[in-house]
Every structure is written in structure tokens, then in C-alpha cells.
Design a protein around this motif. Structure first.
Motif, short mmCIF file in Angstrom:
data_model
loop_
_atom_site.label_atom_id
_atom_site.label_comp_id
_atom_site.label_asym_id
_atom_site.label_seq_id
_atom_site.Cartn_x
_atom_site.Cartn_y
_atom_site.Cartn_z
N GLY A 47 -1.96 8.23 -7.79
CA GLY A 47 -1.24 7.98 -6.55
C GLY A 47 -1.10 6.51 -6.21
O GLY A 47 -1.29 5.63 -7.05
N GLU A 48 -0.77 6.24 -4.96
CA GLU A 48 -0.54 4.88 -4.51
C GLU A 48 -1.85 4.10 -4.44
O GLU A 48 -2.90 4.64 -4.10
CB GLU A 48 0.11 4.90 -3.13
N LEU B 228 -4.41 15.04 -1.91
CA LEU B 228 -3.21 15.82 -1.63
C LEU B 228 -2.00 14.89 -1.56
O LEU B 228 -2.13 13.68 -1.36
CB LEU B 228 -3.38 16.57 -0.31
N GLU B 229 -0.83 15.46 -1.70
CA GLU B 229 0.39 14.65 -1.63
C GLU B 229 0.62 14.14 -0.20
O GLU B 229 0.44 14.88 0.75
CB GLU B 229 1.59 15.47 -2.10
N PRO B 230 1.04 12.88 -0.04
CA PRO B 230 1.17 11.88 -1.10
C PRO B 230 -0.21 11.35 -1.51
O PRO B 230 -1.01 10.94 -0.66
CB PRO B 230 1.99 10.77 -0.43
N LYS B 231 -0.50 11.40 -2.81
CA LYS B 231 -1.81 11.01 -3.30
C LYS B 231 -2.02 9.50 -3.14
O LYS B 231 -1.10 8.71 -3.30
CB LYS B 231 -1.97 11.40 -4.77
N VAL B 232 -3.27 9.14 -2.82
CA VAL B 232 -3.63 7.74 -2.65
C VAL B 232 -4.93 7.49 -3.40
O VAL B 232 -5.87 8.28 -3.33
CB VAL B 232 -3.83 7.37 -1.16
N GLN B 233 -4.98 6.40 -4.15
CA GLN B 233 -6.16 6.08 -4.93
C GLN B 233 -7.30 5.59 -4.02
O GLN B 233 -7.09 5.13 -2.90
CB GLN B 233 -5.84 4.99 -5.95
N THR B 234 -8.51 5.70 -4.54
CA THR B 234 -9.67 5.15 -3.85
C THR B 234 -9.54 3.64 -3.78
O THR B 234 -9.26 2.98 -4.78
CB THR B 234 -10.97 5.52 -4.57
N ALA B 235 -9.75 3.09 -2.60
CA ALA B 235 -9.68 1.64 -2.44
C ALA B 235 -10.93 0.99 -3.04
O ALA B 235 -12.01 1.60 -3.05
CB ALA B 235 -9.57 1.28 -0.97
N GLU B 236 -10.77 -0.21 -3.52
CA GLU B 236 -11.94 -0.98 -3.93
C GLU B 236 -12.72 -1.33 -2.68
O GLU B 236 -12.19 -1.92 -1.74
CB GLU B 236 -11.52 -2.25 -4.67
#
Length: 552
Positions: A458-459, A532-540
């Protein structure tokens, strides 16, 4: 009076006794009146250089907690990062007892030995010495260098206490192998090995093997008796809790551990100590203690509990206890659980009864981090709800991992001091349990779900976390203002320092009186992302450190 009337009165009496027992028994689950965050504080941390961590992003770290009222430490609980250790160390009952004893706690992640056995030749002793030296320096409590140690470990690390004691007999107050093994056992967890003790022993140092009946194995008994025959100066106790498994503990367990530590203090430590050299610890003698038979499921002991010289059974097949109180307490636990009916517990999620080894489903949209499920009583097949169970309620406790127990049906993803990407935080550790009553024995069910430590689909998202300015001691709280560029709520945890998180506020707690200033506080901001959509990556994750200066 008719026989049927007598039976009715007897049944009513027993039922009333159960109700009174349930009302008087202290809660062993999640107590809404307790702020558990306050009991998870470690005021100091140090990165250890003697041995690398599991990966370059997660160095081996030691954390130190000192009671807020402690002017001089009298002892240390030392433990690693396997599973249950942190749940024990951070339990309010345990921490309160350690505060009363002026005992600090050192927790090392992932542990003092990657092999799990405290192998001196692999550098475990060097790592321990570095831990003690560094924490004494940064905390201001110099007596850490010499304070006696209670070494406590669980499961795959549970042979460490014995090996630590053999190499550090002059400063080992007690050894606790929790859900572990007897010393020098041939039945070690995870197929570990026994390091060479050379000519060393653990004579006169009290040791406790604490296991659940669900992990009982006759090899453990045979190996412990073999060890005690080989080392007749050893003083080893056993506590077996019927109905309990491998990854759980109860308040009864904690009370027993606390009593074991208190007895070690009572019988081994002098009243006065200057903290500038090793405390002279008294060696205990097996002949001066009490003996009790091993645990036997639904069977009477072969000999009654008695002082060593009055024990009527085979002394080579009996366990040692400090005194009559500990021996009879152990015997009463076995008596209480003997011949009880079995009850069964598992989890229910989304209206479906799960099998005991089935993991909970966890999905997050980046905003809602809660998992909903409840523990239920079932029949022996774990497929139908059942009314045949103890009158004690089902309770749920956390023992490790990034989870917070909100109540008995709601759990929340909540990362903590090991870090977001640490491989040891991908598993959640909780357990559901019901205590025994007059008719039913104790029952327990492990609760878990596994997840990726970081979401990679994801994003991409980034966290902005403003610098936190230094403060003076006496400040109560600091507002945290981290944000995500994906507009998702940012969470925090305190890695070290006298503080805990409450929403977006950092709450500062009382600082131990002899703490060294300035005192560093490290706060980490994190955002797990959306599955879930919209998928988002884990932030650093982003960490910020600031200092508390003494208010003169």
C-alpha cells in the motif's frame, strides 16, 4: 431428619461456601481500577555492546526499574525476554512486593545469552557484567554492582538461573526456573545443552522449579532427584499447579514467587549492608529445612510433610522447602486441586467457537486497533457452550507482546519498548483462565494471533514528530504532537524513563530519590498502517529523547 434432607443441606452449604470463596478471592484478571501502564515503566536503558542483538536495527538492550521510594537497593530480579517473564515483572502485585523489599528489576531483550542457557564461554558472563556496570553508572545506584540477584527465566531460557548461580554463587540470592526444568536436566526446553560447570555447584542457594500439570513430565522429576543426589548440598523446591499450562501464571503463582523471594531474604541476607561490596549471603542447609513429596495427580503423597529429620519418606525423592510454612503451603495447593472435575475454556470470535490452538483474526484500517473476542466455557470437544464449570469467572491476562487488555472482550494492538520491527513482538501473548472452586479444577486457554511486525503493501506513510524540550523534575505531563502524512492517528510508547502514555500525553511519574540527573526519557511514535483498502504501509517509527533536570 431424612437422608435426602441432609444431602440437600450439605449441598446448600457447599454452594454457599463457594460463593463466599469467590467473593473473598482477589481478582486475578484485568482490574479496571488499576492503571497497568504505571507498572510497565523502566526508568533506564542501555544498549549492550558485548553481544549483538537479533538484528542491526534492534540492539541488545537492558532495562532497569527501581522502586520510586527506594533509597538503597537491597537486591535485583534479573530476567530475559522469552515470554512470561515480563508479565510477572510488570504485575502490580509483584512490583508492589519488590518495592517493599527495595528490589530493582533488570529485563534484557532478547536476553543475556542467544543460546538461552547462560553459557559463559559464549560471552553471557561478560554481557551480565556489562549490564550491571552500565546500569549502575547511568542510574546513580552504585550498589547495583554488588546487589544479590534473583535470576528468573521462563521456558527456553529457564535453565539460565541454574547456570548463572553456578558461575555467580557469591551474589545469587535465589534461582527460579518458571515453567522450566531442573538443574542439569537431560530434558531441557528447545533441546538446549548444559554448559560445563567445571567444579562449580549451586549448593546452599535456594532454587524453585515452577511448572504446570499441562507440561508435567516424569523426566523432570527423575532428573531433579538425580541432581540432588549428585549435589547433596543443593536446596531445590517444586511447585506444580494442576490445570495450568506452559504460557500462563496466576496470582497464586505470583504470591508463591513473592514468598519464595521473601524467604530467601529472611534466611540468607544480613539486616545491614553498605552496598559497597558483595553482600555476605548465608548458605542454606538441606537438613535445616522441610521436605515434602512431589506432586501426584489425584493421588495422596507417599509421606507427610515434615522437617528434614522427621520426614517419613525417602529423602532422596522429596523436595526441600525453607520451613514449615512453605512446605505446608505447597502441600495445600496440591490438596486443593486434587480430584477436581475438569472444565474447558476457549475463545469465541464473531459468534464462532474457536479451537484452543486457533488464532484470533486481526484486521485494522489504521484507526481501529481493537480486537474483539470473549472467553467461554465449553464441553470437552470445544465445540459447544457448557454450563458445567467453576463459579469463578473467566479472566484474561497479558503476559507479553504488543497488546493491551482493555477489558475481558476487547484487546488493543499496542507496541512497546522492544520496538515495532523487533521479531519478538510479532506474537501476542495472553491467556484466559478460570480459577478452581470446590468442584472444578483450574482451567486455562492460551490466546494468540500472529501478525507481520510491519505492513509492506500500500501507500507509504511518514511520521513527523517534533522535538520534545528538556524539562525540570516536578512537571506532571507533556503533550505529544506527532502526525502521519496519511492522516492516520499516531500512537506512542515510552521505551525508557519515569513516564507512561495516556492518549497523546506523556505522564511523568515519581523519580527514585537517589536517581542520577539529568534523567533521559525516550518516547517512540508509531503508526501500524492499514490492512484494509486503501492499504497503508507501517510508518518508520520516530523516537525523541529529552532530559529531566533536577529542580533545585
Amino acid at each position: 431428619m431424612k437422608k435426602s434432607d441432609v444431602s440437600l443441606y450439605l449441598f446448600a452449604f457447599l454452594l454457599l461456601a463457594q460463593v463466599i470463596q469467590a467473593q473473598n478471592k482477589q481478582s486475578t484478571g484485568n482490574n479496571k481500577d488499576i492503571n497497568y501502564s504505571e507498572y510497565r515503566i523502566y526508568q533506564w536503558e542501555t544498549d549492550l555492546k558485548s553481544m549483538p542483538g537479533d538484528d542491526e536495527n534492534n540492539p541488545r538492550r537492558a532495562f532497569l526499574w527501581i522502586p520510586s521510594s527506594c533509597k538503597q537497593l537491597r537486591g535485583l530480579i534479573v530476567s530475559g525476554h522469552n515470554q512470561i517473564e515480563e508479565g510477572i515483572l510488570e504485575d502490580p502485585l509483584f512490583r508492589q512486593a519488590m518495592s517493599e523489599l527495595n528490589f530493582g528489576q533488570i529485563w534484557v531483550t532478547p536476553g543475556l545469552d542467544p543460546a538461552g542457557v547462560f553459557d559463559v564461554k559464549a560471552g553471557a558472563q561478560d554481557l551480565f557484567d556489562e549490564t550491571i556496570r552500565e546500569l549502575a553508572e547511568i542510574s546513580g545506584y552504585e550498589e547495583i554492582k554488588y546487589a544479590p540477584v534473583v535470576y528468573l527465566s521462563h521456558s527456553a531460557q529457564a535453565s539460565q538461573p541454574w547456570n548463572f548461580g553456578a558461575w555467580n554463587p557469591e551474589r545469587t540470592l535465589a534461582m527460579i526456573s518458571f515453567h522450566g526444568d531442573s538443574p542439569r536436566s537431560t530434558y531441557l526446553c528447545c533441546n538446549h545443552f548444559n554448559p560445563d560447570w567445571e567444579n562449580r555447584n549451586i549448593d546452599g542457594i535456594p532454587g524453585l522449579i515452577c511448572i504446570g500439570s499441562g507440561e508435567w513430565n516424569e523426566f523432570r522429576v527423575e532428573d531433579s532427584f538425580k541432581f540432588m543426589r549428585q549435589y547433596p548440598g543443593s536446596v531445590i523446591s517444586l511447585l506444580c499447579n494442576d490445570g495450568r499450562g506452559h504460557s500462563d501464571f496466576s496470582q497464586d503463582d505470583l504470591r508463591y514467587l513473592i514468598a519464595f523471594i521473601r524467604k530467601s531474604v529472611q534466611y540468607r541476607m544480613p539486616e545491614e549492608w553498605d552496598g559497597k561490596s558483595l553482600m555476605p549471603l548465608k548458605k542454606l542447609c538441606r537438613e535445616d529445612g522441610w521436605l515434602a513429596d512431589r506432586w501426584r495427580k489425584n493421588a495422596q503423597p507417599v509421606a507427610g510433610t515434615n522437617a528434614y529429620r522427621g520426614y517419613g519418606g525417602n529423602r532422596d525423592s522429596a523436595y526441600w522447602y525453607f520451613d514449615e510454612e512453605m512446605a505446608r503451603w505447597t502441600e495445600s495447593i496440591y490438596t486443593r486441586e486434587r480430584n477436581k472435575k475438569k472444565q474447558y475454556i476457549t475463545m469465541m470470535q464473531n459468534g464462532r467457537i474457536l479451537k484452543p490452538d486457533e488464532q484470533l483474526l486481526f484486521l485494522t484500517d489504521g484507526k481501529n486497533r481493537n480486537i474483539h473476542a470473549k472467553a467461554v466455557f465449553t464441553d470437552s470437544t470445544y465445540s459447544r457452550l457448557s454450563d458445567s464449570h467453576s463459579i469463578e469467572p473467566v479472566m484474561i491476562k497479558r503476559y507479553c507482546g504488543p497488546v493491551e487488555v482493555i477489558n475481558d472482550t476487547t484487546f488493543r494492538l499496542s507496541f512497546y519498548r522492544p520496538g515495532v520491527s523487533h521479531k519478538r513482538v510479532s506474537g501476542i501473548g495472553m491467556f484466559a483462565f478460570s480459577e478452581s472452586d470446590l468442584f472444578y479444577g483450574h482451567a486455562v486457554c492460551p490466546i494468540s494471533w500472529r501478525m507481520a511486525p510491519t505492513l509492506t503493501e500500500g501507500e507509504v506513510q511518514k511520521i513527523k514528530f517534533p522535538v520534545i524540550p528538556d524539562i525540570k523534575a516536578g512537571i506532571y505531563s507533556v503533550r505529544l504532537k506527532a502526525t502521519s502524512d496519511r492522516k492516520l492517528p499516531v500512537q506512542y510508547y515510552v521505551r525508557s524513563g519515569p513516564a507512561y502514555i495516556d492518549g497523546d500525553e506523556l505522564i511523568l511519574t515519581e523519580i527514585p530519590p537517589n536517581a542520577k540527573y539529568p534523567l533521559k526519557v525516550t518516547v517512540v511514535a508509531w503508526q501500524y498502517g492499514s490492512m484494509l483498502e486503501p492499504k497503508v504501509q507501517t510508518a518508520e517509527s520516530v523516537e525523541r529523547s529529552f532530559f529531566i533536570y533536577e529542580d533545585k
